[in-house]
Design a protein around this motif. Sequence first.
Motif, short mmCIF file in Angstrom:
data_model
loop_
_atom_site.label_atom_id
_atom_site.label_comp_id
_atom_site.label_asym_id
_atom_site.label_seq_id
_atom_site.Cartn_x
_atom_site.Cartn_y
_atom_site.Cartn_z
N MET A 1 1.05 -1.38 0.13
CA MET A 1 0.12 0.06 -0.06
C MET A 1 0.88 1.30 -0.04
SD MET A 1 -2.93 1.21 2.97
CE MET A 1 -1.77 1.95 3.79
N VAL A 2 1.78 1.20 0.78
CA VAL A 2 2.73 2.66 0.94
C VAL A 2 3.55 2.52 -0.17
CG1 VAL A 2 4.58 3.62 2.27
CG2 VAL A 2 2.91 2.53 3.46
N GLY A 3 3.85 1.67 -0.69
CA GLY A 3 4.59 1.59 -2.08
C GLY A 3 3.83 2.16 -3.25
N PHE B 1 -0.24 12.55 -1.03
CA PHE B 1 -0.95 11.11 -1.17
C PHE B 1 -1.52 10.75 0.29
CE2 PHE B 1 3.31 10.37 -0.44
CZ PHE B 1 3.96 10.57 -1.57
N GLU B 2 -2.75 10.26 0.55
CA GLU B 2 -3.41 9.84 1.79
C GLU B 2 -3.83 8.62 1.68
OE1 GLU B 2 -5.60 14.06 3.18
OE2 GLU B 2 -6.67 12.78 1.57
N PHE B 3 -3.85 8.09 3.09
CA PHE B 3 -4.52 6.89 3.41
C PHE B 3 -5.42 6.92 4.69
CE2 PHE B 3 -0.56 7.28 5.42
CZ PHE B 3 -0.63 6.88 7.02
N GLY B 4 -6.42 6.17 4.68
CA GLY B 4 -7.32 6.17 5.99
C GLY B 4 -6.82 5.58 7.05
N VAL B 5 -7.00 5.96 8.28
CA VAL B 5 -6.91 5.26 9.55
C VAL B 5 -8.12 4.99 10.33
CG1 VAL B 5 -5.50 5.50 11.57
CG2 VAL B 5 -4.58 6.20 9.72
N LEU C 1 0.75 11.28 3.87
CA LEU C 1 1.86 10.67 3.94
C LEU C 1 3.14 11.99 3.88
CD1 LEU C 1 3.49 8.12 4.51
CD2 LEU C 1 3.49 7.91 1.91
N VAL C 2 3.68 12.25 5.11
CA VAL C 2 4.64 13.25 4.74
C VAL C 2 6.05 12.90 4.84
CG1 VAL C 2 3.09 15.10 5.72
CG2 VAL C 2 4.71 13.56 7.37
N SER C 3 6.42 11.61 5.35
CA SER C 3 7.89 11.04 5.21
C SER C 3 7.76 9.62 5.33
CB SER C 3 8.72 11.58 6.23
OG SER C 3 8.54 11.09 7.41
N ALA C 4 8.93 8.90 4.54
CA ALA C 4 8.95 7.32 4.42
C ALA C 4 10.39 7.28 4.45
CB ALA C 4 8.41 6.77 3.29
N ALA C 5 10.82 6.28 5.38
CA ALA C 5 12.20 5.93 5.52
C ALA C 5 12.39 4.26 5.46
CB ALA C 5 12.96 6.52 6.59
N ALA C 6 13.28 3.80 4.64
CA ALA C 6 13.24 2.44 4.58
C ALA C 6 14.16 1.63 5.73
CB ALA C 6 14.09 1.79 3.38
N GLY C 7 13.91 0.66 6.16
CA GLY C 7 14.49 0.17 7.39
C GLY C 7 15.17 -1.16 6.47
N ALA C 8 15.67 -2.12 7.52
CA ALA C 8 16.02 -3.44 7.14
C ALA C 8 15.09 -4.44 6.45
CB ALA C 8 16.81 -4.13 8.04
N ASP C 9 13.99 -4.22 6.94
CA ASP C 9 12.76 -5.31 6.39
C ASP C 9 11.42 -4.56 6.71
OD1 ASP C 9 12.92 -5.62 9.21
OD2 ASP C 9 12.93 -7.62 9.20
N ASP C 10 11.52 -3.07 6.83
CA ASP C 10 10.31 -2.29 7.26
C ASP C 10 10.51 -0.97 6.68
OD1 ASP C 10 12.00 -1.15 8.96
OD2 ASP C 10 10.98 -1.92 10.66
N LEU C 11 9.36 -0.34 6.72
CA LEU C 11 9.42 1.07 6.20
C LEU C 11 8.93 2.04 7.71
CD1 LEU C 11 7.53 1.30 2.86
CD2 LEU C 11 9.89 2.41 3.30
N LEU C 12 9.58 3.04 7.82
CA LEU C 12 9.24 4.04 8.99
C LEU C 12 8.50 5.34 8.37
CD1 LEU C 12 12.44 3.88 11.33
CD2 LEU C 12 10.19 2.68 11.45
N ILE C 13 7.25 5.43 8.50
CA ILE C 13 6.61 6.40 7.86
C ILE C 13 5.90 7.27 8.92
CG2 ILE C 13 5.78 5.03 5.70
CD1 ILE C 13 3.07 5.05 6.81
N VAL C 14 5.58 8.56 8.47
CA VAL C 14 4.90 9.56 9.46
C VAL C 14 3.85 10.11 8.40
CG1 VAL C 14 5.01 11.60 10.47
CG2 VAL C 14 6.98 10.26 10.62
#
Length: 198
Positions: A26-28, A38-42, A66-79
């Motif tokens: 979804m985030v991709g 771009f937006e998503f619902g919570v 969605l204002v930021s996204a950073a890739a981790g080893a096996d996840d994404l950190l988004i705000v």
Amino acid sequence: MFPLGSVLFPFVPIPLRVFEPRYLTMVGRLLDEDEPGFEFGVVLIERGPEAGGGDQRASVGTMARLVSAAAGADDLLIVGVGTRRFTVDRWVDENPYPRAELSMLPELEWSEALAPLRAEAEAVVRRVIARVAEPQPDADAELSDDPVAAVWQLAAIAPLGEYDRYTLLQSTSMGSLLRQTIDLTLEAEELWSAEWGS
């Protein structure tokens, strides 16, 4: 759609660690969009786990930009940051990720006549945070200069459980949001006093 174990309010940031394949997809797709913002619902999960599906979901939620996204080893950190509230008309096919048809709720309108109620709500929330929260990260939190944003941010820092937050999210006027924030915060203080005997 992103069902979570917590409520998101308009004008409030939400950091998320995304690791499930369906939400990574979804985030991709959001990040692949040509248009910014771009937006998503919570929505709040009322019953069931956050991961894996099979949950029961609330019908009122908040869009998040969605204002930021950073890739981790096996996840994404988004705000994300909350924008508009909505009601879920119906859930649709969840492959490859949860989706729903929505109707946007009207924005709550500010009136200067509410300024004394807002001041009272802020005083109550900050006093109770200082009394019951350990540690006290939100006691000195700065609120927006915009009164509508500030009232939602105040609701977000109030020391409340998620079902009380969900009650606030469903408010139909700015006055009722402020009054319920005061009432629920005072109820939380009473419960804390009864439990800790002070």
